[in-house]
Design a protein around this motif. Structure first.
Motif, mmCIF file in Angstrom:
data_model
loop_
_atom_site.group_PDB
_atom_site.id
_atom_site.type_symbol
_atom_site.label_atom_id
_atom_site.label_comp_id
_atom_site.label_asym_id
_atom_site.label_seq_id
_atom_site.Cartn_x
_atom_site.Cartn_y
_atom_site.Cartn_z
ATOM 1 N N ALA A 1 0.835 -1.206 0.000
ATOM 2 C CA ALA A 1 0.000 0.000 0.000
ATOM 3 C C ALA A 1 0.868 1.254 0.000
ATOM 4 N N LEU A 2 1.929 1.253 0.789
ATOM 5 C CA LEU A 2 2.850 2.395 0.831
ATOM 6 C C LEU A 2 3.518 2.608 -0.526
ATOM 7 N N ALA A 3 3.927 1.506 -1.173
ATOM 8 C CA ALA A 3 4.563 1.601 -2.492
ATOM 9 C C ALA A 3 3.610 2.226 -3.509
ATOM 10 N N LYS A 4 2.325 1.863 -3.423
ATOM 11 C CA LYS A 4 1.330 2.415 -4.343
ATOM 12 C C LYS A 4 1.147 3.912 -4.111
ATOM 13 N N VAL A 5 1.104 4.320 -2.845
ATOM 14 C CA VAL A 5 0.948 5.746 -2.547
ATOM 15 C C VAL A 5 2.179 6.517 -3.017
ATOM 16 N N ARG A 6 3.373 5.969 -2.820
ATOM 17 C CA ARG A 6 4.609 6.619 -3.306
ATOM 18 C C ARG A 6 4.544 6.814 -4.816
ATOM 19 N N GLU A 7 4.112 5.770 -5.496
ATOM 20 C CA GLU A 7 4.020 5.828 -6.963
ATOM 21 C C GLU A 7 3.041 6.907 -7.416
ATOM 22 N N GLN A 8 1.892 6.973 -6.758
ATOM 23 C CA GLN A 8 0.855 7.916 -7.175
ATOM 24 C C GLN A 8 1.194 9.366 -6.813
ATOM 25 N N THR A 9 1.892 9.576 -5.699
ATOM 26 C CA THR A 9 2.235 10.959 -5.317
ATOM 27 C C THR A 9 3.257 11.561 -6.287
ATOM 28 N N ARG A 10 3.961 10.716 -7.026
ATOM 29 C CA ARG A 10 4.888 11.227 -8.034
ATOM 30 C C ARG A 10 4.163 11.591 -9.324
ATOM 31 N N LYS A 11 2.974 11.010 -9.506
ATOM 32 C CA LYS A 11 2.207 11.248 -10.733
ATOM 33 C C LYS A 11 1.181 12.365 -10.572
ATOM 34 N N THR A 12 0.591 12.473 -9.372
ATOM 35 C CA THR A 12 -0.458 13.465 -9.141
ATOM 36 C C THR A 12 -0.045 14.405 -8.017
ATOM 37 N N ASP A 13 -0.519 15.644 -8.120
ATOM 38 C CA ASP A 13 -0.038 16.703 -7.224
ATOM 39 C C ASP A 13 -0.793 16.824 -5.903
ATOM 40 N N TRP A 14 -2.003 16.298 -5.861
ATOM 41 C CA TRP A 14 -2.846 16.531 -4.690
ATOM 42 C C TRP A 14 -3.346 15.217 -4.091
ATOM 43 N N VAL A 15 -3.494 15.241 -2.784
ATOM 44 C CA VAL A 15 -3.927 14.054 -2.041
ATOM 45 C C VAL A 15 -5.061 14.433 -1.088
ATOM 46 N N ILE A 16 -6.046 13.557 -0.977
ATOM 47 C CA ILE A 16 -7.037 13.689 0.096
ATOM 48 C C ILE A 16 -6.720 12.615 1.118
ATOM 49 N N ASP A 17 -6.402 13.039 2.327
ATOM 50 C CA ASP A 17 -6.118 12.116 3.435
ATOM 51 C C ASP A 17 -7.413 11.958 4.222
ATOM 52 N N LEU A 18 -8.060 10.787 4.054
ATOM 53 C CA LEU A 18 -9.378 10.569 4.664
ATOM 54 C C LEU A 18 -9.257 9.912 6.034
ATOM 55 N N ASP A 19 -10.053 10.389 6.965
ATOM 56 C CA ASP A 19 -10.151 9.741 8.273
ATOM 57 C C ASP A 19 -11.631 9.530 8.585
ATOM 58 N N ILE A 20 -12.047 8.263 8.616
ATOM 59 C CA ILE A 20 -13.448 7.953 8.915
ATOM 60 C C ILE A 20 -13.616 7.876 10.427
ATOM 61 N N LYS A 21 -14.463 8.709 10.948
ATOM 62 C CA LYS A 21 -14.627 8.835 12.402
ATOM 63 C C LYS A 21 -15.276 7.583 12.993
ATOM 64 N N GLY A 22 -14.558 6.910 13.903
ATOM 65 C CA GLY A 22 -15.098 5.744 14.602
ATOM 66 C C GLY A 22 -15.660 4.691 13.679
ATOM 67 N N PHE A 23 -14.920 4.354 12.621
ATOM 68 C CA PHE A 23 -15.441 3.473 11.579
ATOM 69 C C PHE A 23 -15.975 2.155 12.123
ATOM 70 N N PHE A 24 -15.145 1.397 12.853
ATOM 71 C CA PHE A 24 -15.562 0.070 13.307
ATOM 72 C C PHE A 24 -16.742 0.140 14.281
ATOM 73 N N ASP A 25 -16.846 1.249 15.007
ATOM 74 C CA ASP A 25 -17.951 1.396 15.967
ATOM 75 C C ASP A 25 -19.271 1.773 15.303
ATOM 76 N N ASN A 26 -19.213 2.202 14.044
ATOM 77 C CA ASN A 26 -20.416 2.766 13.420
ATOM 78 C C ASN A 26 -20.877 2.048 12.160
ATOM 79 N N ILE A 27 -20.273 0.908 11.837
ATOM 80 C CA ILE A 27 -20.726 0.145 10.671
ATOM 81 C C ILE A 27 -22.187 -0.274 10.883
ATOM 82 N N SER A 28 -23.036 0.075 9.941
ATOM 83 C CA SER A 28 -24.463 -0.284 10.025
ATOM 84 C C SER A 28 -24.635 -1.779 9.774
ATOM 85 N N HIS A 29 -25.228 -2.485 10.732
ATOM 86 C CA HIS A 29 -25.469 -3.914 10.568
ATOM 87 C C HIS A 29 -26.417 -4.179 9.393
ATOM 88 N N GLU A 30 -27.423 -3.343 9.261
ATOM 89 C CA GLU A 30 -28.405 -3.533 8.189
ATOM 90 C C GLU A 30 -27.740 -3.423 6.821
#
Length: 417
Positions: free
Chosen positions: A123-152
């Motif tokens: 995964a790190l190698a892929k991000v390194r590769e892509q940051t050399r090709k594209t200028d901008w990154v969105i660093d996503l942080d999902i708040k409390g992901f495992f605690d909030n997964i909808s069972h339905e």
């Protein structure tokens, strides 16, 4: 193992239980709420595994509550993990092994976390590769992901690939299993959340985000690349304007699947280097224990220096390792010689170097210089002749390093004093 009667209503065989148990044993791990350790379980495995098989194969298996443990996070807060009992881990492994191949066949190539033959370094190698090709990154942080997964919504995704009623029965029971907190309170799930620490949880989380994020983004804009490791996501965009548009769409998508982006931790980052010289305040992001940011880099062609955008161990990861040295109290260890310290620390040192030394291994120098200083302090406490002379203690360390260069794993790689 003794042959067990396999004329049961659910097609779970004794060999499925045995194979699952071998995997759980290899992963080790601590005891659940029943306080049965792996050693104790292994000593009585015939009894435990027969009982588990008998119940799972007849549909009468109900998972016991999950034991909650708290792990410190780098921001000072705690991450709550749920530790199932060993029998429950085996039960989860049985179902995981049964359904994982069909999920794997549909998962995105951009997903790397908790998947067979995929790892964080890829995964790190892929991000390194892509940051050399594209200028901008969105660093996503999902708040409390495992605690909030909808069972339905999760079960809707499961329904697409699982027709067996008995599999869905057990998945629903695990999702509904209560959590026993440190204070002894039994918390019942309210239709959402799957505890980190369970065997089946990462697979279900990957399935949820496959439909909730991966497939959706690939359909929304096939030109936007992303890398996901569990709930850690990096999205690559060619312009700031497109990054802002995509972030707005992701915010909407998260809302639609009952999740939320962390407003402070989610950010747009500019991959600044010698070619990309726009002024933008955010030029750094962390991913899987590494920091990506502008760094002085040596050219392979003319051996000169230039400003690149690359990764190395993050400050928080370095601090965590240094804190571990402090927690171990290396200078107070009671071994008769430094050989005992080496035997105690080398497995950890090897793990740190193998993971964080993948990129820019030189960034580990400071960490191991501090460790070498702790060894000097240990020598001053252990030997009277060094108590009053720091200089002589450092000479002792240099002498040991010269005579036994392979004693500590980091010495073998040149991390000397």
């Amino acid at each position: 193992m003794t042959l067990w009667d396999e004329t049961k209503s659910i097609p779970i065989s004794r060999s499925m239980i045995w194979e699952a148990y071998k995997k759980v044993r290899a992963n080790k791990g601590s005891a659940g709420i029943d306080s049965v350790s792996m050693e104790e379980y292994d000593a009585n495995r015939r009894k435990y595994l027969y009982k588990l098989w008998n119940r799972m194969a007849s549909g009468s298996y109900f998972p016991p509550p999950v034991k909650e443990v708290e792990i410190p996070k780098k921001d000072g807060k705690v991450r709550r993990l749920g530790i199932p009992t060993i029998s429950d881990r085996v039960a989860q492994m049985v179902i995981k092994m049964y359904i994982e191949p069909r999920f794997e066949s549909i998962f995105s190539q951009n997903s790397y976390g908790y998947r067979p033959n995929r790892n964080a370094h890829q995964a790190l190698a892929k991000v390194r590769e892509q940051t050399r090709k594209t200028d901008w990154v969105i660093d996503l942080d999902i708040k409390g992901f495992f605690d909030n997964i909808s069972h339905e919504k999760l079960m809707l995704a499961v329904e697409k690939h699982v027709t067996e009623r008995w599999v869905k029965l057990y998945l629903k029971r695990w999702l509904a299993a209560p959590v026993l907190t440190k204070s002894g309170e039994l918390i019942v799930k309210q239709g959402k959340g799957t505890p980190q620490g369970g065997v089946i949880s990462p697979l279900l989380a990957n399935l949820f985000l496959h439909y909730g994020f991966d497939k959706w983004l690939e359909k929304t804009d096939s030109t936007v690349h992303f890398t996901r490791y569990a709930d850690d996501v990096i999205v690559h965009c060619r312009s700031k304007q497109r990054a802002e548009q995509i972030l707005g769409l992701i915010n909407e998508r998260m809302h639609n699947i009952d999740l939320e982006l962390h407003p402070k931790k989610t950010k747009i980052v500019y991959c600044k280097d010698y070619r990309r010289k726009e002024k933008y305040p955010v030029v750094k992001f962390d991913f899987l224990g590494y920091s990506f940011q502008p760094r002085t880099t040596k050219s392979k062609k003319n051996k000169g220096l230039f400003l690149g955008f690359d990764c190395a161990i993050s400050i928080s990861s370095s601090k965590r390792i240094a804190d571990k040295h402090g927690e171990l109290q290396v200078e107070k260890m009671t071994f008769k010689s430094v050989v005992g310290i080496a035997q105690r620390l080398n497995p950890m040192i090897r793990g740190w170097i193998q993971y964080y030394g993948k990129y820019r291994i030189s960034s580990l120098h400071r960490i191991f210089r501090l460790l070498n200083q702790r060894l000097v302090r240990w020598a001053r406490k252990r030997y009277k002749r060094y108590k009053t002379s720091l200089k002589r203690a450092y000479k002792w360390l240099a002498r040991v390093q010269e005579q036994y260069p392979y004693l500590f794993y980091h010495w073998q790689l040149g991390f000397l004093y």
